[in-house]
Structures are given as C-alpha cells and as structure tokens.
Design a protein around this motif. Structure first.
Motif, short mmCIF file in Angstrom:
data_model
loop_
_atom_site.label_atom_id
_atom_site.label_comp_id
_atom_site.label_asym_id
_atom_site.label_seq_id
_atom_site.Cartn_x
_atom_site.Cartn_y
_atom_site.Cartn_z
N TRP A 59 0.76 -1.09 0.35
CA TRP A 59 -0.10 0.03 0.14
C TRP A 59 0.67 1.40 0.02
O TRP A 59 0.14 2.30 -0.24
CB TRP A 59 -1.24 0.04 1.31
CG TRP A 59 -1.97 -1.21 1.06
CD1 TRP A 59 -1.88 -1.94 1.63
CD2 TRP A 59 -2.94 -1.23 0.23
NE1 TRP A 59 -3.18 -2.96 1.66
CE2 TRP A 59 -3.65 -2.06 0.64
CE3 TRP A 59 -3.98 -0.40 -0.46
CZ2 TRP A 59 -5.16 -2.50 0.20
CZ3 TRP A 59 -4.95 -0.10 -1.39
CH2 TRP A 59 -5.33 -1.59 -1.07
N SER A 60 2.23 1.02 0.77
CA SER A 60 2.99 2.43 0.41
C SER A 60 3.91 2.76 -0.99
O SER A 60 4.68 3.58 -0.46
CB SER A 60 3.30 2.96 2.09
OG SER A 60 4.88 1.52 2.06
N ALA A 109 0.60 0.02 6.71
CA ALA A 109 0.77 0.55 5.00
C ALA A 109 1.73 0.36 4.26
O ALA A 109 1.89 -0.10 3.04
CB ALA A 109 1.68 2.15 5.10
N VAL A 153 1.40 2.89 -6.07
CA VAL A 153 -0.19 2.98 -5.11
C VAL A 153 -0.76 4.29 -5.16
O VAL A 153 -1.42 4.84 -4.93
CB VAL A 153 0.06 1.97 -3.94
CG1 VAL A 153 -1.46 2.05 -3.96
CG2 VAL A 153 -0.16 -0.04 -4.28
N ILE A 154 0.84 4.59 -4.28
CA ILE A 154 -0.01 6.19 -3.71
C ILE A 154 -0.70 7.18 -4.64
O ILE A 154 -0.95 8.36 -4.64
CB ILE A 154 0.81 6.69 -2.65
CG1 ILE A 154 1.30 5.73 -1.83
CG2 ILE A 154 1.28 8.19 -2.28
CD1 ILE A 154 2.05 6.28 -0.50
N GLY A 177 -2.51 3.36 2.28
CA GLY A 177 -0.94 4.21 2.15
C GLY A 177 0.01 4.84 2.82
O GLY A 177 0.92 4.60 3.18
N GLY A 215 -3.75 6.59 -6.53
CA GLY A 215 -4.71 7.17 -5.57
C GLY A 215 -4.73 8.62 -5.32
O GLY A 215 -5.80 9.55 -5.57
N VAL A 241 -7.16 4.45 -0.64
CA VAL A 241 -5.84 4.04 -1.20
C VAL A 241 -4.89 5.15 -0.71
O VAL A 241 -3.72 4.54 0.57
CB VAL A 241 -6.33 4.07 -2.42
CG1 VAL A 241 -4.57 4.18 -3.41
CG2 VAL A 241 -6.71 3.03 -3.49
#
Lengths: 200, 197
Positions: A74-75, B44, A79-80, B31, A83, B27
């Motif tokens: 996710w980080s 995260a 992905v960021i 994140g 987003g 998201v």
C-alpha cells in the motif's frame, strides 16, 4: 414559465465526454482481462487473478497481468501515485458537476406583446465581445481590437500607432459604453478599455 | 438553443467524481497508514493481497465481464446523448374535428417560414428557428445573427411584434413562449479584429 428555453450555464459536454471515454476505457480493459482469463482457463468459473495475463498465458504467474498487483504494497509509490491521480480526477469531476459554471448569456429586457405568453431575450457573451469590438473599431486611430466578455463585464484591448493614446482610449470607452447603453440589458456589462501601442 | 444533456452530465460527473474521489482517498489513507488505526489489517507496508484476493475468487472473471459490459453500455449511452438536439415538435394536428378530416403540419416547415420572415428583416443576416410544444401551445426558439451595427433593441421589438405575430397568426394560437438569442454576424472586412470569450 417554469423552465427557461435558453441555456444560461454550460452543459459540461467536454468533461462529460472525457469521463465517459475514461469509463469506456476501464470497461474495455476489464472486459479484456475477463475474456482472457475465461479463454485461458477454458471454464466460466475462472478467477480474474493470476491467469489474466492475456491470451496465451499458461500459468498462474503472480508477477504477470493483474497478478502483479500482489507484489505491491500500500505504501509503494505506484499505489500512492495512482490513488492521488484518481482522487484528483474525482475532485475535478465533482467540482465540474457541482459548480454552475460561468453564465454564457446576458439577459435583455423587452416588451412582451399580447400574442406571446413569455418572452425571453438574451445576448451570448461572445456577441457582447463582437459588439464591443465593432464599436471600438469605428474610432479613428484604432488599428486593431480584441475583446473578451463574461456575463457582467467586457474588456476591450485596442492597439494604436499613436504615442499619446489616452484621448483615443477615452473615445473608445465612450463608444463601447454608448453601444451597450443602446441595448436594454437586464444588467449592463461593465466596460474596461486598455490601449496597446502598435508599430506603425 | 439546442437541447443538451446538461442534467445527465452533471449527475454523471458528480457520481463518477464522488466514486473516484472516495476510492483515491481510501488508497491514500491506507498508503499513508491512517487506515491502520481503524482496520489493523490495512497496514501501510502490507501487500495489496486483501484487495486483490477478491480477483482470485471463482467466477470473478465472469462477474468482471458483466461489470465491464454494464460500464461500457453506460459510457456509450452517455456519449450518445452528447449530440445537441433540436427536438422539433411532432407534426401539429390543426383540425378542429377529426371526423371531418385531418390537417397536419410539420413544425420544421413553419420554422423555415419563420426563419425566412426573420431574414427579410433589416439588420438580420441569418436566422435559425426551432418550434416546440403543440399547435395550441407553441414555443418558438429563435437565434438571429444581427449586423454588428444594427439597433439591437429595435430588432428584438421587430422580432417580438411582427415576426412572432405572423407566426402566431399562421398557427392560429398565441405563442406560449418565445426565446430570442441575438448573435452578431461575423464580418470579413475587418481582418485586424479578433474576439475571444
């Protein structure tokens, strides 16, 4: 009359076409992966994940097609970044949908005769610019005119070869104001005149 | 003057915009680690597995195909309604009593006659007319391209009094609504002038 016949605000055709095309693109992409997964596995209960690398994929390689998503966390920047872009595009679309947008016409007062129930008269802002430009162009010493308008104001920029252009600027402003005053606007647009020295 | 899908466009933009904004923010929240406070599984540094696991379920390809078809139909319909429509009235039934015969008249024919009447007016260079409503309650939409030096107020009065009066007389009924949009005809002689809006 409850609804007006002339459209005052923009219909957002451009943004709607862009968003509709993006939705279509997402649909085509999703459909492509789905068909590829079904064709590859040969069964209707095929999962989209893993076998969706496209036609010819023979194994559930997690690093190919949509299977590659599981390698991300996710980080991660991708992905960021995705987003952020999706959120920004969503915000822009939402604002375009909610905000009324600039008025594209200016109302004009007119007497309604007996044979008309409701009379609605308007001048588009593009026509305001043309009226102002035409009035300015009639002044002696003006070599070129540009005009831009919204529903409440018009900015006229003229070019002149004369060094001391203030008298001409005043004359142009008077000519444009006089032209606008001759039209019974609901709310007369304000006039701003700017001069620009042109090479003669 | 033509009808556009303004309401559909704004509704569509708001719905798609809200969905995209919420998805993007979700998201970003995961994140940057903000979502972990509410859902400990969404750390995260965790992989996307909980979200992508949905794609590994049986029949997910068929469901994705159905979703893709629905989305494609919605997008194509949305694109199709973007073409501005004149929406002329259906042919007017002019007879008083259908038992003695029918009299129908196309709205386009009357609109063309009104446009000709407008173009014969001093100061009018071009005119487009749309007729909507019914024979007993007609609505007239007029766009005129006037000469840039024409007296706009006088022109509007002429359109409202004479031209709309003639149309009302021809239709045998008062006009329920008249909309007049006054444009300015472009002149070719003044090349030095440019206009932006």
């Amino acid at each position: 009359m409850s609804s007006r016949l002339l459209r005052k605000r923009p219909s957002r055709i451009g943004p709607a076409v862009v968003v509709a095309l993006l939705v279509l693109l997402v649909a085509v992409g999703l459909g492509w992966f789905a068909v590829a997964a079904i064709v590859t596995s040969g069964t209707v209960d095929a999962p989209l994940f893993g076998t969706a690398a496209g036609y010819g994929a023979t194994s559930a390689d997690p690093s190919s097609g949509l299977g590659g998503l599981s390698a991300l966390h996710w980080s991660s920047g991708v992905v960021i970044g995705t987003g952020l872009i999706v959120a920004l595009l969503g915000l822009i679309a939402l604002l375009l949908g909610v905000s009324p947008g600039a008025r594209r016409i200016t109302g004009v007062k007119a007497n309604t005769p007996d044979h008309i129930g409701d009379l609605e008269v308007a001048v588009p802002t593009s026509s305001l610019s043309q009226i102002a430009a035409a009035a300015a162009d009639e002044v002696d010493g003006v070599s070129g005119v540009k005009a831009s308008s919204n529903a409440t104001s018009t900015i006229v920029t003229f070019s002149t070869p004369i060094r001391d252009h203030e008298p001409i600027r005043a004359e142009v402003e008077a000519a444009v104001r006089q032209r606008f005053d001759a039209i019974s606007f609901d709310r007369a647009p304000t006039v701003k005149v700017q001069a620009r020295r042109s090479q003669s | 003057m033509r009808r556009t899908a303004a309401a559909a466009n704004r509704t569509g933009l708001i719905i798609v915009g809200l969905i995209a904004l919420l998805l993007g923010l979700a998201v970003l929240a995961i994140g940057f680690g903000f979502a972990a406070a509410f859902l400990p599984s969404l750390q995260a540094d965790a992989s996307l597995d909980p979200a992508t696991a949905v794609l590994a379920l049986p029949y997910s390809a068929v469901i994705a195909l159905v979703v893709a078809v629905v989305l494609a139909v919605i997008a194509l319909r949305w694109l199709a309604v973007q073409v501005p429509r004149k929406d002329f009235a259906k042919p007017f039934r002019m007879q008083a009593d259908a038992r003695t015969g029918l009299t129908t008249m196309n709205a386009e024919v009357i609109a063309e006659a009104v446009a000709d009447d407008l173009e014969s007016t001093d100061g009018v260079v071009d005119a487009q007319v749309i007729l909507r409503g019914t024979a007993r309650s007609p609505e007239l939409l007029v766009h005129i391209d006037a000469d840039e030096r024409a007296d706009i107020d006088a022109l509007i009065a002429e359109v409202a009094d004479r031209v709309a009066g003639n149309a009302s007389l021809a239709l045998g009924a008062p006009l329920r609504a008249v909309a007049v949009e006054v444009g300015i005809a472009r002149t070719r002689s003044r090349r030095q002038r440019t206009v932006s809006v």
